[in-house]
Write an enzyme that holds these catalytic residues in place. Structure first.
Site, PDB file in Angstrom:
ATOM      1  N   ARG A 370      -3.923  -1.142  -0.085  1.00 28.66           N
ATOM      2  CA  ARG A 370      -3.510   0.057   0.659  1.00 28.66           C
ATOM      3  C   ARG A 370      -4.682   0.962   0.535  1.00 28.66           C
ATOM      4  NH1 ARG A 370       0.524   3.342   2.620  1.00 28.66           N
ATOM      5  NH2 ARG A 370       0.684   5.374   1.491  1.00 28.66           N
ATOM      6  N   HIS A 393       1.154   9.983   4.795  1.00 22.22           N
ATOM      7  CA  HIS A 393       0.754  11.284   4.047  1.00 22.22           C
ATOM      8  C   HIS A 393       1.194  12.399   4.844  1.00 22.22           C
ATOM      9  CE1 HIS A 393      -2.089   8.809   1.110  1.00 22.22           C
ATOM     10  NE2 HIS A 393      -0.879   8.583   0.958  1.00 22.22           N
TER      11      HIS A 393
END
Ligand SMILES: [Zn+2]
Length: 422
Positions: A370, A393
């Site tokens: 990631r 996020h």
């Protein structure tokens, strides 16, 4: 005549015969079920012998399969097995018998012979009720993820247990000095990062108590602020050649290899979290529009991601020529017993670490892939906001460390400082 639960009782011979007949039918079904679920012949034999032993013991006690309750399992494992004098009992290892009987009970439940596990009625204490209300607030008002809520519930409970013990809960009696002492006591054993999280959790709990009028305003300010945890060491960077070497190391000639390659590609090209990957179902992939929908994300928001062609090809290849038949819709399933069950997040972590080790690299978890995706995207010139959206996020502060923004790079990117011409 057998001793059960401390009492002696002799079941009628009729009942024993009935139990025997019913057990025999279910036992055959159990053996077939183990085979169908992909257990090896050795496991089928040893689990079968353990279930047969348990069945014989049940029949001697006149217990029909539909009348099994947890206490029977406990009595068999802890009281009967150590003293067993049965002729030809099969394996007597408690571990093996526990695993085998767990499977047997699971089979009886799936066959509707036993009802699903009854919900246990728990008497809630004042602290339990308060923490449940706090948890609902965190979920419904603040929309926090299950992981964050679990940690906050734990801190709140620890404070209540430390302050009140078994005494009645008088939440208004909590004073600033209690909070100071509690954090100090915890500081003796907790690491800086955990202590920081504890302070955040306590403030959140106290603000909830204020908001619901349970305490006076301002108590949250009394939670001391521990020193900030030291900055994390920079994450290990996986460069492009290393990433390609890693992806090429999967043996795509086997069905497990095809599954693992598709997993590695999803982690590396879609930058998924390991738990987002295991939650993917067949309904989440839209082949026509080449998108994948993430429903159960850490931030509890749905995310729609484009599905790059190599990932789509790897997924299609796995689904057509690798994935065993499964009763449910999870994309990635187990290829070993119990075959067809959704893959667990620990299984994914373990597989990725092992794959890194196999190609002679340091064993790293799925998060490295990631991170590598984020770093590569950033270096290609993708904006931080877009990267944060794809990673899911909420805050750019969380994204910045992923992109490995080095201070030297920032220095080069900064505008030259205007000189004073005067
Ligand atoms: Zn026995």
């Amino acid at each position: 005549m057998t001793r059960m639960n401390g009492k002696r009782h002799s079941p009628s011979p009729l009942l024993c015969r009935k139990a025997e007949r019913e057990f025999h039918i279910n036992f055959e079904g159990f053996i077939r079920d183990l085979g169908e679920r992909g257990y090896s012949p050795v496991a089928v034999r040893s689990y079968g012998r353990a279930a047969e032993h348990f069945g014989r013991w049940l029949c001697e006690n006149g217990i029909r399969p539909c009348r099994i309750v947890p206490i029977h399992l406990g009595t068999f494992l802890r009281s009967h097995l150590p003293r067993c004098r049965c002729p030809n009992p099969g394996g007597k290892s408690i571990c093996l018998c526990r695993a085998a009987l767990g499977c047997f009970i699971g089979f009886l439940r799936r066959s509707r012979i036993l009802p699903d596990q009854p919900k246990i009625q728990v008497v809630l204490t004042g602290a339990d009720r308060l923490i449940r209300a706090f948890d609902q607030h965190l979920e419904r008002v603040q929309g926090l993820s299950a992981t964050t809520r679990r940690a906050r519930r734990r801190y709140a409970r620890e404070l209540l247990v430390w302050r009140f013990g078994k005494k009645p809960l008088r939440i208004r009696a909590v004073l600033p000095r209690d909070l100071f002492r509690f954090v100090n006591v915890q500081a003796r054993t907790l690491k800086a990062t955990s202590l920081h999280a504890l302070a955040v959790g306590l403030r959140s709990f106290l603000r909830f108590l204020e908001l619901t009028g349970r305490i006076r305003r301002g108590l949250a300010y009394a939670v001391p602020s521990p020193a900030s945890p030291p900055p994390r060491p920079p994450a290990r960077v996986l460069d492009r050649p290393a990433r390609l070497r890693f992806l090429r190391s999967f043996n795509r000639g086997t069905s497990v290899g095809r599954r693992n390659y598709a997993i590695a590609l999803c982690l590396s090209e879609l930058a998924l979290r390991a738990n987002e990957l295991v939650d993917l179902t067949l309904n989440d992939v839209d082949w026509r529009s080449q998108t994948v929908r993430l429903r159960q994300t850490k931030q509890r928001r749905e995310r729609l991601l484009p599905l790059p062609s190599p990932v789509a090809r790897a997924l299609a290849e796995y689904l057509q020529r690798g994935r065993p038949a499964a009763a449910h819709r999870a994309i990635f399933v187990r290829h070993r017993a119990p075959v067809g069950q959704a893959l667990h997040v620990d299984g994914v972590r373990h597989m990725i670490r092992r794959a890194f080790a196999t190609c002679g690299m340091e064993a790293m978890g799925p998060h490295t892939l990631r991170q590598a995706w984020a770093t590569a995207a950033y270096r290609r010139g993708t904006g931080l906001k877009l990267i944060a959206d794809i990673l899911g996020h909420r805050s750019l502060d969380t994204t910045a460390p992923y992109t490995q923004v080095h201070i030297e790079e920032l220095r080069q990117a900064a505008l030259p400082w205007p000189r004073n011409r005067a």
